[in-house]
Design an enzyme around this catalytic site. Structure first.
Site, mmCIF file in Angstrom:
data_model
loop_
_atom_site.group_PDB
_atom_site.id
_atom_site.type_symbol
_atom_site.label_atom_id
_atom_site.label_comp_id
_atom_site.label_asym_id
_atom_site.label_seq_id
_atom_site.Cartn_x
_atom_site.Cartn_y
_atom_site.Cartn_z
ATOM 1 C CG HIS A 260 13.597 21.629 57.727
ATOM 2 N ND1 HIS A 260 13.214 21.155 56.501
ATOM 3 C CD2 HIS A 260 12.465 21.794 58.433
ATOM 4 C CE1 HIS A 260 11.922 21.016 56.464
ATOM 5 N NE2 HIS A 260 11.414 21.412 57.623
ATOM 6 N N GLY A 261 16.383 22.846 55.400
ATOM 7 C CA GLY A 261 16.337 22.750 53.948
ATOM 8 C C GLY A 261 15.267 21.752 53.501
ATOM 9 C CD GLU A 262 13.310 19.641 48.009
ATOM 10 O OE1 GLU A 262 12.569 20.182 47.178
ATOM 11 O OE2 GLU A 262 14.280 18.893 47.703
ATOM 12 C CB SER A 263 12.381 17.228 54.445
ATOM 13 O OG SER A 263 10.999 17.305 54.136
ATOM 14 C CD1 TRP B 119 8.601 11.932 53.208
ATOM 15 C CD2 TRP B 119 7.068 12.210 54.816
ATOM 16 N NE1 TRP B 119 8.248 10.689 53.663
ATOM 17 C CE2 TRP B 119 7.306 10.818 54.660
ATOM 18 C CE3 TRP B 119 6.143 12.623 55.789
ATOM 19 C CZ2 TRP B 119 6.649 9.858 55.411
ATOM 20 C CZ3 TRP B 119 5.487 11.662 56.547
ATOM 21 C CH2 TRP B 119 5.742 10.291 56.353
ATOM 22 C CG ASN B 120 9.772 20.040 52.977
ATOM 23 O OD1 ASN B 120 10.820 20.412 53.501
ATOM 24 N ND2 ASN B 120 8.616 20.108 53.617
ATOM 25 C CB THR C 296 6.763 16.377 57.489
ATOM 26 O OG1 THR C 296 6.765 16.572 56.089
ATOM 27 C CG2 THR C 296 7.943 15.524 57.884
ATOM 28 N N GLY C 297 5.176 16.971 59.974
ATOM 29 C CA GLY C 297 5.042 17.110 61.425
ATOM 30 C C GLY C 297 6.217 16.504 62.181
ATOM 31 N NE ARG D 289 10.993 18.289 58.861
ATOM 32 C CZ ARG D 289 10.247 17.622 59.741
ATOM 33 N NH1 ARG D 289 10.662 16.459 60.199
ATOM 34 N NH2 ARG D 289 9.087 18.100 60.161
ATOM 35 C CD GLU E 237 6.535 21.973 61.096
ATOM 36 O OE1 GLU E 237 6.029 22.790 61.914
ATOM 37 O OE2 GLU E 237 6.975 22.305 59.984
ATOM 38 N NE ARG E 238 0.577 23.376 62.436
ATOM 39 C CZ ARG E 238 -0.538 23.053 61.790
ATOM 40 N NH1 ARG E 238 -1.562 22.552 62.449
ATOM 41 N NH2 ARG E 238 -0.631 23.243 60.497
ATOM 42 C CG HIS F 140 10.917 21.877 62.286
ATOM 43 N ND1 HIS F 140 11.155 20.784 61.499
ATOM 44 C CD2 HIS F 140 11.706 21.727 63.389
ATOM 45 C CE1 HIS F 140 12.026 19.986 62.089
ATOM 46 N NE2 HIS F 140 12.391 20.534 63.241
HETATM 47 C C1 3PG Z 1 5.165 19.698 57.386
HETATM 48 O O1 3PG Z 1 5.241 19.370 58.569
HETATM 49 O O2 3PG Z 1 4.452 19.100 56.543
HETATM 50 C C2 3PG Z 1 5.963 20.880 56.878
HETATM 51 O O3 3PG Z 1 7.221 20.838 57.362
HETATM 52 C C3 3PG Z 1 5.270 22.170 57.208
HETATM 53 O O4 3PG Z 1 4.100 22.070 56.567
HETATM 54 P P1 3PG Z 1 3.072 23.252 56.251
HETATM 55 O O5 3PG Z 1 3.794 24.329 55.506
HETATM 56 O O6 3PG Z 1 2.051 22.527 55.392
HETATM 57 O O7 3PG Z 1 2.497 23.688 57.560
#
Ligand code: 3PG
Length: 248
Positions: A9-12, A14-15, A21-22, A60, A87-88, A182
């Site tokens: 995804h593009g910049e969020s 929270w990025n 973010t997770g 996102r 995302e993780r 993600h």
């Molecule tokens: C997040 O979930 O914070 C980001 O999308 C990925 O984060 P990371 O690059 O710190 O694993």
């Protein structure tokens, strides 16, 4: 030969704020929208066509896919949302600032939380309001499938069934697919596809909004992979992702 296109995804929001973010469902920033549209331009210029698109259940990634397909004038394509591409899960770190955590716990600890293969961040409590156990989009899942934290190994364990059951069969059947996902769900796929070891995956970072193309042989083994567009800009963007966990 098959082609698979992956797009983080593009910049969020929270990025931009440099927050973990997770599974938190945050919006794209204006920059993120522009990145998604540029990804669509690159794909269009290079003549890519798709039969079906896949994304997570987080907006996102969904918005990124929509903007990308809109730029390609392909909003009519079928889209499959699969939670396993999420995302993780970042557990108790979700919402916290990455650089602040590095100041408090050190760069080394934050690198372990962000990139170690099998050490998960601290888990959320099951009733933590930051958790997803009451989120309707996961209502059909067994509560045990909704993580309270994940290391990359855990993410691989849910992304791979999505690959084996959904993505790989689609590719084998001749469908041209794009996957908007993600940073860490894409790292899980890249680890599997490129057969990257548990230690080496620590150094792999996925930049926002740049199409990553895999050319695959008949057995879906990679022949080569590359970012579309300016390769040096993609490398710089990946290095910037790596640096997000360092003291400001
Ligand atoms: C997040 O979930 O914070 C980001 O999308 C990925 O984060 P990371 O690059 O710190 O694993």
């Amino acid at each position: 030969m098959y082609k698979l296109v992956l797009i983080r995804h593009g910049e969020s929001t929270w990025n931009l704020e440099n927050r973990f973010t997770g599974w938190t469902d945050v919006e794209l920033t204006a920059t993120g929208v522009a990145q998604a549209r540029t990804a669509g331009e690159l794909l269009k210029e290079a003549g890519y066509e798709f039969d079906v698109a896949y994304t997570s259940v987080l907006k996102r990634a969904i918005w990124t896919l929509w903007h990308c397909l809109d730029t390609m004038d392909r909003t009519w394509l079928p889209i499959v949302n699969d939670w396993r591409l999420n995302e993780r899960h970042y557990g108790g770190l979700q919402g916290l600032n990455k650089a602040d955590m590095a100041k408090e716990y050190g760069d080394e600890q934050v690198l372990i939380w962000r990139r170690s293969y099998d050490t998960p961040p601290p888990a959320l409590e099951a009733d933590d309001p930051r958790g997803q156990r009451h989120d309707l989009r996961y209502a059909r899942l067994d509560p045990a499938q909704i993580p309270l934290t994940e290391c990359l190994k855990d993410t691989v364990a849910r992304v791979l069934p999505c690959w084996n059951e959904v993505l790989a069969p689609a590719i084998r059947s001749g469908q041209r697919i794009v996957v908007a996902a993600h940073g860490n769900s894409i790292r899980a796929l890249v680890k599997y596809l490129d057969n990257i070891g548990d230690a080496d995956i620590v150094g792999v970072n996925i930049p926002n909004g740049i199409p990553l193309v895999y050319e695959l042989d008949a057995d879906l083994k990679p022949i080569k992979s590359y970012y579309l567009g300016d390769a040096e800009a993609a490398a710089r963007a990946a290095a910037a992702v790596a640096a997000q966990g360092k003291k400001a």
